[in-house]
Design an enzyme around this catalytic site. Structure first.
Site, short mmCIF file in Angstrom:
data_model
loop_
_atom_site.label_atom_id
_atom_site.label_comp_id
_atom_site.label_asym_id
_atom_site.label_seq_id
_atom_site.Cartn_x
_atom_site.Cartn_y
_atom_site.Cartn_z
CE LYS A 134 -2.07 1.43 3.69
NZ LYS A 134 -2.97 1.63 4.99
CG ASP A 152 -7.52 3.67 2.43
OD1 ASP A 152 -8.35 3.14 1.70
OD2 ASP A 152 -7.46 4.63 3.16
#
Length: 226
Positions: A134, A152
Site C-alpha cells: 500500500k 486502504d
C-alpha cells in the site's frame, strides 16, 4: 464462521463498466482537485509520511511531521537524528517505536543503495523497512505519476459496498479496481475514492444524501435521509 463484516455478507452486485466510469466521473466532478492530505515536500518526505500514517490519521501524522521535517527532511539528516531523535517527534502517533526504527533504517538504505533518492520501482520500495504494497502504491502514484491503486480500509469498504470492485481482500479489490476503472481515470481515482470513503461513504453510516454518485451505487441500504 459468521463474518464480522455484515456488509460483506450482503449480496451486492458488481457495477457494469459503464457504471464504474460514471461513478468515478461523478466523484471527479464533485472533487476535481483531490490530492493526498499528507504534508510533504519531496518524494522522500512523502515516503516517510506514508510510513508514519499506518494505523494513524493523516492529521496526526501532519502534526508530527511538521516539526520532524524541520529537523530532518533528507535521509542523511534522518539517520543523523537517530531512532531516539525521531521518536521524540512522532511519539504522539500509533506504533511510534517501530516507526522510528523503520524511518531511520529505510533512510540508511536509501543512502547506501540509491544515493539518498527514493526509487521509483515497486520491488525496490517494498524492500525498504516499513514499506508494504500500500505504501509503495501511494509513493508510486503521487511521486512518480504511476497509475497504481493503494487500497486502504476506506477503499476496500467502498469497493465492496458500492459494487465498484468486489473482493475478499485488499489485493483482490486493488486488482479489480485497476481492471475496471478506465485507464485515463485510474491514477487520480486513488484520491477520489479515499476521500469519498473517508468523508462521505463512512464505515458506520454512509452519508448517501451527500454522495454525487448514489444513482449508480449498488449498495442496497442507502441512507438518503439527513
Amino acid at each position: 464462521m459468521k463474518s464480522k463484516n455484515v456488509e460483506a455478507d450482503k449480496k451486492v452486485s458488481a457495477m457494469s463498466l459503464a457504471e464504474v466510469r460514471t461513478f468515478i466521473e461523478l466523484l471527479a466532478k464533485e472533487n476535481p482537485d483531490a490530492k493526498s492530505e499528507l504534508n510533504y515536500t519531496s518524494p522522500y518526505t512523502l515516503l516517510v509520511a506514508v510510513v508514519l500514517s499506518a494505523q494513524a490519521t493523516d492529521a496526526s501524522v501532519n502534526k508530527a511531521t511538521d516539526k520532524l521535517f524541520q529537523a530532518a527532511s533528507t535521509p542523511s539528516e534522518m539517520v543523523a537524528l537517530g531512532e531516539e531523535g525521531v521518536a521524540k517527534y512522532i511519539n504522539s502517533i500509533g506504533l511510534w517505536r517501530a516507526k522510528s526504527k523503520n524511518v531511520v533504517a529505510l533512510s540508511a538504505q536509501l543512502l547506501e543503495h540509491y544515493n539518498g533518492d527514493v526509487p521509483g520501482e515497486r520491488k525496490a520500495l517494498e524492500a525498504l523497512p516499513g514499506v508494504g504494497r500500500k505504501t509503495a502504491n501511494v509513493v508510486l502514484n503521487i511521486a512518480f505519476n504511476q497509475s497504481t491503486m493503494a487500497v486502504d480500509t476506506h477503499i476496500f469498504r467502498l469497493g465492496n459496498r458500492t459494487g465498484l470492485a468486489i473482493g475478499k481482500d485488499v489485493l483482490a479489490v486493488e486488482k479489480a479496481l485497476i481492471r475496471r476503472i478506465p485507464k485515463e481515470l485510474l491514477r487520480d481515482s486513488h484520491h477520489w475514492l479515499i476521500l469519498h470513503g473517508r468523508y462521505i461513504c463512512k464505515a458506520r453510516k454512509p452519508e448517501c444524501w451527500r454522495c454525487p454518485a448514489t444513482a449508480v451505487c449498488h449498495y442496497p441500504n442507502k441512507n438518503l435521509a439527513i
